[in-house]
Design a protein around this motif. Structure first.
Motif, PDB file in Angstrom:
ATOM      1  N   THR A  30      37.301  39.131  26.086  1.00 37.87           N
ATOM      2  CA  THR A  30      38.023  40.298  25.580  1.00 37.87           C
ATOM      3  C   THR A  30      37.330  40.938  24.388  1.00 37.87           C
ATOM      4  O   THR A  30      37.778  41.973  23.900  1.00 37.87           O
ATOM      5  CB  THR A  30      39.444  39.898  25.149  1.00 37.87           C
ATOM      6  OG1 THR A  30      39.357  38.989  24.034  1.00 37.87           O
ATOM      7  CG2 THR A  30      40.194  39.231  26.295  1.00 37.87           C
ATOM      8  N   THR A  59      48.439  31.373  28.107  1.00 38.16           N
ATOM      9  CA  THR A  59      48.194  32.806  28.221  1.00 38.16           C
ATOM     10  C   THR A  59      47.362  33.261  27.030  1.00 38.16           C
ATOM     11  O   THR A  59      47.585  32.829  25.888  1.00 38.16           O
ATOM     12  CB  THR A  59      49.498  33.611  28.271  1.00 38.16           C
ATOM     13  OG1 THR A  59      50.321  33.260  27.164  1.00 38.16           O
ATOM     14  CG2 THR A  59      50.243  33.345  29.570  1.00 38.16           C
ATOM     15  N   THR A  61      46.422  36.502  24.921  1.00 38.00           N
ATOM     16  CA  THR A  61      46.888  37.867  24.654  1.00 38.00           C
ATOM     17  C   THR A  61      45.912  38.628  23.757  1.00 38.00           C
ATOM     18  O   THR A  61      46.291  39.616  23.133  1.00 38.00           O
ATOM     19  CB  THR A  61      48.272  37.838  23.996  1.00 38.00           C
ATOM     20  OG1 THR A  61      48.219  37.062  22.782  1.00 38.00           O
ATOM     21  CG2 THR A  61      49.311  37.225  24.934  1.00 38.00           C
ATOM     22  N   GLU A  64      43.708  43.660  26.333  1.00 30.53           N
ATOM     23  CA  GLU A  64      44.711  44.706  26.560  1.00 30.53           C
ATOM     24  C   GLU A  64      45.866  44.198  27.415  1.00 30.53           C
ATOM     25  O   GLU A  64      47.006  44.634  27.246  1.00 30.53           O
ATOM     26  CB  GLU A  64      44.054  45.920  27.228  1.00 30.53           C
ATOM     27  CG  GLU A  64      43.036  46.628  26.338  1.00 30.53           C
ATOM     28  CD  GLU A  64      42.481  47.864  27.000  1.00 30.53           C
ATOM     29  OE1 GLU A  64      42.944  48.210  28.113  1.00 30.53           O
ATOM     30  OE2 GLU A  64      41.586  48.489  26.411  1.00 30.53           O
ATOM     31  N   GLU A  65      45.581  43.299  28.357  1.00 33.40           N
ATOM     32  CA  GLU A  65      46.597  42.696  29.201  1.00 33.40           C
ATOM     33  C   GLU A  65      46.514  41.180  29.071  1.00 33.40           C
ATOM     34  O   GLU A  65      45.420  40.624  28.963  1.00 33.40           O
ATOM     35  CB  GLU A  65      46.410  43.094  30.668  1.00 33.40           C
ATOM     36  CG  GLU A  65      46.565  44.577  30.949  1.00 33.40           C
ATOM     37  CD  GLU A  65      48.001  45.042  30.772  1.00 33.40           C
ATOM     38  OE1 GLU A  65      48.927  44.202  30.902  1.00 33.40           O
ATOM     39  OE2 GLU A  65      48.207  46.234  30.493  1.00 33.40           O
ATOM     40  N   THR A  67      46.259  37.321  30.055  1.00 33.94           N
ATOM     41  CA  THR A  67      45.667  36.577  31.160  1.00 33.94           C
ATOM     42  C   THR A  67      46.176  35.154  31.120  1.00 33.94           C
ATOM     43  O   THR A  67      46.188  34.525  30.044  1.00 33.94           O
ATOM     44  CB  THR A  67      44.130  36.571  31.067  1.00 33.94           C
ATOM     45  OG1 THR A  67      43.648  37.917  31.060  1.00 33.94           O
ATOM     46  CG2 THR A  67      43.514  35.819  32.246  1.00 33.94           C
ATOM     47  N   ASP A 189      56.044  38.121  27.812  1.00 41.07           N
ATOM     48  CA  ASP A 189      57.277  38.908  27.712  1.00 41.07           C
ATOM     49  C   ASP A 189      58.484  38.198  28.301  1.00 41.07           C
ATOM     50  O   ASP A 189      59.567  38.781  28.409  1.00 41.07           O
ATOM     51  CB  ASP A 189      57.094  40.266  28.390  1.00 41.07           C
ATOM     52  CG  ASP A 189      56.792  40.139  29.884  1.00 41.07           C
ATOM     53  OD1 ASP A 189      56.648  38.996  30.372  1.00 41.07           O
ATOM     54  OD2 ASP A 189      56.697  41.185  30.558  1.00 41.07           O
TER      55      ASP A 189
END
Length: 203
Positions: A30, A59, A61, A64-65, A67, A189
């Motif tokens: 990223t 995950t 973060t 941008e998204e 993973t 989320d």
């Protein structure tokens, strides 16, 4: 039965993985250091009671998204001979002392127990509770009965037929697969996800 100790690890699992993940060929860079959170997983028991086996989801973060990565890990009380390249790191466990943490697919104990899960000889366990099966983890196997003895499996036989999913998603199982292990995880989320954690292909 694996006993889950409510104690500390220094460095912690996420610290070890944050340093290790960017060097892996399947990591999606990223441009920033990984920002990791635990998102799910399960465990399997080592019949000998010596090796901790965890199928961990984290995950990232930092991009941008988010993973989701599936990172199977094994925890050992001594180095695994010949597995230096698979070492994630070492940590001090508050109860068990020094632990060597390995990338699980390269550990013959994890490979053997994952095969046992496919073949109905192992029961998935809750990630953070002792002696608690996790019924949300399912295994499908449509192949013939295993042709190798359990002792051969523990030595790593048939491990090349296993594929462990590293970057998780909701993709359909691979065509021609003899079976899959499916489990869930939770996004940043709070959204529930489910996908294939491992598959077994015809030799």
């Amino acid at each position: 039965m694996a006993i889950i100790h409510k104690t500390t690890m220094s460095p912690g699992k996420l610290e070890l993985l944050a340093a290790w993940l960017p060097a892996q060929p399947w990591y999606l860079p990223t441009g920033r250091p990984p920002a990791l959170a635990r998102a799910g997983g399960f465990r399997l028991d080592d019949p000998e009671g010596e090796v901790g086996i965890e199928f961990m989801v984290v995950t990232d973060t930092s991009g941008e998204e988010p993973t989701a990565y599936h990172v199977p890990l094994t925890y050992r009380g001594a180095p695994l001979a010949g597995a230096e390249a698979a070492l994630v790191g070492t940590t001090e466990h508050g109860v068990l002392g020094r632990r060597w943490v390995y990338d699980g697919p390269h550990d013959p104990v994890l490979a053997a127990q994952l095969l046992a899960l496919f073949h109905g000889r192992a029961v998935p366990q809750a990630q953070s509770l002792s002696d608690t099966p996790d019924p949300t983890v399912t295994a499908r196997y449509d192949g013939p009965d295993p042709a190798v003895a359990d002792a051969d499996a523990r030595a790593g036989a048939d491990a090349d037929a296993l594929t462990v999913t590293r970057v998780l998603g909701n993709a359909a199982p691979a065509t021609g697969s003899l079976g899959e292990v499916t489990a869930g995880w939770t996004g940043p989320d709070g959204t529930a996800h489910r996908g294939v954690f491992a598959s077994l292909a015809a030799r």
